[in-house]
Motif scaffolding. Sequence first.
Motif, PDB file in Angstrom:
ATOM      1  N   ILE A   1       0.838  -1.201   0.000  1.00 44.84           N
ATOM      2  CA  ILE A   1       0.000   0.000   0.000  1.00 44.84           C
ATOM      3  C   ILE A   1       0.874   1.253   0.000  1.00 44.84           C
ATOM      4  CG2 ILE A   1      -1.626   1.363   1.386  1.00 44.84           C
ATOM      5  CD1 ILE A   1      -2.876  -1.370   2.241  1.00 44.84           C
ATOM      6  N   LEU A   2       1.902   1.256   0.828  1.00 46.84           N
ATOM      7  CA  LEU A   2       2.793   2.421   0.897  1.00 46.84           C
ATOM      8  C   LEU A   2       3.522   2.641  -0.426  1.00 46.84           C
ATOM      9  CD1 LEU A   2       4.165   1.976   4.508  1.00 46.84           C
ATOM     10  CD2 LEU A   2       2.567   3.735   3.710  1.00 46.84           C
TER      11      LEU A   2
ATOM     12  N   GLY B   1       3.188   5.788  -2.689  1.00 46.55           N
ATOM     13  CA  GLY B   1       4.458   6.511  -2.780  1.00 46.55           C
ATOM     14  C   GLY B   1       4.537   7.382  -4.022  1.00 46.55           C
ATOM     15  N   ASP B   2       3.615   7.182  -4.949  1.00 48.63           N
ATOM     16  CA  ASP B   2       3.529   8.019  -6.141  1.00 48.63           C
ATOM     17  C   ASP B   2       2.692   9.250  -5.793  1.00 48.63           C
ATOM     18  OD1 ASP B   2       3.669   8.067  -9.345  1.00 48.63           O
ATOM     19  OD2 ASP B   2       1.681   8.749  -8.674  1.00 48.63           O
ATOM     20  N   LYS B   3       3.245  10.430  -6.042  1.00 46.75           N
ATOM     21  CA  LYS B   3       2.581  11.679  -5.650  1.00 46.75           C
ATOM     22  C   LYS B   3       1.191  11.818  -6.281  1.00 46.75           C
ATOM     23  CE  LYS B   3       3.109  16.685  -5.718  1.00 46.75           C
ATOM     24  NZ  LYS B   3       3.868  17.806  -6.248  1.00 46.75           N
ATOM     25  N   THR B   4       1.056  11.454  -7.539  1.00 46.21           N
ATOM     26  CA  THR B   4      -0.242  11.570  -8.211  1.00 46.21           C
ATOM     27  C   THR B   4      -1.271  10.657  -7.557  1.00 46.21           C
ATOM     28  OG1 THR B   4       0.805  12.175 -10.301  1.00 46.21           O
ATOM     29  CG2 THR B   4      -1.452  11.346 -10.423  1.00 46.21           C
ATOM     30  N   ARG B   5      -0.898   9.395  -7.325  1.00 42.13           N
ATOM     31  CA  ARG B   5      -1.844   8.457  -6.711  1.00 42.13           C
ATOM     32  C   ARG B   5      -2.186   8.874  -5.280  1.00 42.13           C
ATOM     33  NH1 ARG B   5       1.028   4.675  -9.926  1.00 42.13           N
ATOM     34  NH2 ARG B   5       2.410   4.079  -8.222  1.00 42.13           N
TER      35      ARG B   5
ATOM     36  N   GLN C   1      -4.369   4.676 -15.930  1.00 42.08           N
ATOM     37  CA  GLN C   1      -3.361   3.727 -15.431  1.00 42.08           C
ATOM     38  C   GLN C   1      -3.199   3.861 -13.913  1.00 42.08           C
ATOM     39  OE1 GLN C   1      -2.163   1.365 -17.104  1.00 42.08           O
ATOM     40  NE2 GLN C   1      -0.219   0.751 -16.263  1.00 42.08           N
ATOM     41  N   HIS C   2      -3.134   5.098 -13.419  1.00 42.66           N
ATOM     42  CA  HIS C   2      -3.046   5.323 -11.967  1.00 42.66           C
ATOM     43  C   HIS C   2      -4.281   4.750 -11.269  1.00 42.66           C
ATOM     44  CE1 HIS C   2       0.599   7.672 -11.666  1.00 42.66           C
ATOM     45  NE2 HIS C   2       0.182   8.548 -12.576  1.00 42.66           N
TER      46      HIS C   2
END
Length: 114
Positions: free
Chosen positions: A14-15, A19-23, A53-54
């Motif tokens: 989950i982290l 960890g992706d700023k957009t998600r 995709q996100h």
Amino acid sequence: MQESTVEIGKAAAILKLLGDKTRLTMVKMLDTNDYCVCEFVAIFNMSQPAISQHLRKLRDAELVQETRRGQWMIYSLNKENTYYPFVHSLLSHLPSQDFQLKQLEEQGLRISCD
């Protein structure tokens, strides 16, 4: 009431996903409002395939759910997910992203996907 624990491997997954700023921003936004893909395209200034995709990654992890309204796909945070309390506790440490929605409305880009 005792907090439920999250297995380390699942927490790491989950982290990593968040960890992706957009998600991470998407999940924070979905904690207070539902959004259409087209709104995320406008907010993040990204292509529809990139946004999809996100969202697919978040959906595959069952963190978000989608509902079809006509031709539109509306995304919401899956608050029934076993790991929602863990995710919600992380989100509680982040600043509100509601200004994103206000900016979209001010620009006349808030979509009514009904």
